[in-house]
Design an enzyme around this catalytic site. Structure first.
Site, PDB file in Angstrom:
ATOM      1  N   TYR A 193       5.840 -11.861   5.129  1.00 19.81           N
ATOM      2  CA  TYR A 193       4.663 -11.330   4.696  1.00 19.81           C
ATOM      3  C   TYR A 193       4.175 -12.268   3.463  1.00 19.81           C
ATOM      4  CZ  TYR A 193       1.743  -7.921   2.213  1.00 19.81           C
ATOM      5  OH  TYR A 193       0.673  -7.381   1.371  1.00 19.81           O
ATOM      6  N   THR A 214       0.931  -1.238  -0.046  1.00 22.54           N
ATOM      7  CA  THR A 214       0.001   0.034   0.153  1.00 22.54           C
ATOM      8  C   THR A 214       0.839   1.247  -0.082  1.00 22.54           C
ATOM      9  OG1 THR A 214      -1.573  -1.216   1.257  1.00 22.54           O
ATOM     10  CG2 THR A 214      -1.794   1.025   1.181  1.00 22.54           C
ATOM     11  N   LYS A 226       2.278 -11.754   8.395  1.00 26.22           N
ATOM     12  CA  LYS A 226       1.243 -11.208   7.994  1.00 26.22           C
ATOM     13  C   LYS A 226       0.567 -12.238   6.993  1.00 26.22           C
ATOM     14  CE  LYS A 226      -0.733  -7.243   5.091  1.00 26.22           C
ATOM     15  NZ  LYS A 226      -0.204  -6.141   4.371  1.00 26.22           N
TER      16      LYS A 226
END
Length: 276
Positions: free
Chosen positions: A135, A47, A163
């Site tokens: 991640y 993001t 994550k």
């Protein structure tokens, strides 16, 4: 070693009208996030558009967020790179800048084998002394870190968090079970559902715009996952102690009681009684 819990914002990167990193806006943004109650910040993730930024810009964003947060909340820096050596360099720099941890996608082009993935994360771990949040985002990384592999990665010293960004929320439980609790899970997509499954945190995109509300999800789940103990803790925090639950039910721990108190304070809840 740091203990990460709660809702962490996967931050956007502000740019000015000329397309340069907007440092004043980024500083203001960090302050607003923290003042709104967010539990942690993660710049330079997907993001944050790290793939569209120069090395100097990445260094600037990391330094700005770390310095502005000034220890008020944990800051994890995204240090993903296709080349293991580059990921090591970025991770070392983040640690030197004062980051509390790093978040690292697997190499996203070469389709690495399990052994290559293990080597990638172990090499990064051996080079730093702060936690790594692995991640997993197969939609963008071209590789899926499935629970058995995550359990193997949990044997690496600094690989303490993941994550988990798939729609298979049951992976939260699978990872915890297969890793014997060594790997703590942050949900990456379904925050509430991940919390209910046992995740300790949510690496959230929606909290870019609603940090207080998304952080409150964590407090609500921590206070309410044991519905009898949670309800009694809420009533006590509202000024009406009703005692502890009877065994085999257990009362909430200190973290749950604190969460109940925060919720009561935020919503202005109070027991009002009328005496005859």
């Amino acid at each position: 070693m740091a203990d990460f819990r709660g809702t962490y914002t996967i931050m956007v990167t502000p740019f000015d009208a000329d397309g340069a990193v907007d440092v004043p806006t980024l500083e203001r943004y960090v302050d607003w996030q923290i003042e709104s109650g967010i539990h942690g910040l993660i710049p330079l993730g997907s993001t944050g558009e790290f793939m569209s930024m120069s090395d100097d810009e990445i260094e600037l964003v990391a330094k700005t967020v770390i310095d502005r947060a000034a220890g008020r909340v944990p800051v994890l820096i995204g240090t993903t790179a296709e080349d293991t050596r580059a990921a090591v360099r970025l991770s070392r720099r983040a640690e030197a800048q004062g980051a509390d941890g790093v978040m690292v996608l697997p190499p996203f082009y070469c389709t690495p084998t399990d052994d290559e993935l293990f080597l990638h994360y172990k090499t990064i771990s051996d080079a730093i002394g702060i936690p790594i949040m692995v991640y997993n985002n197969p939609a963008v990384a071209n590789v899926d870190l499935k629970p058995p592999l995550v359990a193997r990665l949990s044997q690496i010293d600094n690989c303490r968090y993941i994550k988990e960004s798939t729609l298979e929320v049951t992976r939260v439980r699978d990872i915890m079970r297969l890793s014997d609790g060594r790997m703590a899970v942050f949900g990456g997509i379904m925050g509430f559902e991940s919390y209910v499954e046992g995740a300790v945190g949510w690496a959230a995109v929606p909290s870019n715009g609603a940090p207080g509300e998304m952080a409150r999800l964590y407090d609500l789940v921590m206070a309410g996952q044991s519905y009898v103990a949670g309800t009694k803790a809420l009533l006590a925090a509202m000024g009406l102690p009703v005692g502890a639950p009877r065994p085999p039910r257990l009362p909430l721990g200190a973290e749950g009681i604190a969460a109940a108190k925060r919720l009561v304070d935020e919503l202005g809840l109070k027991i009002r009684t009328t005496t005859a």
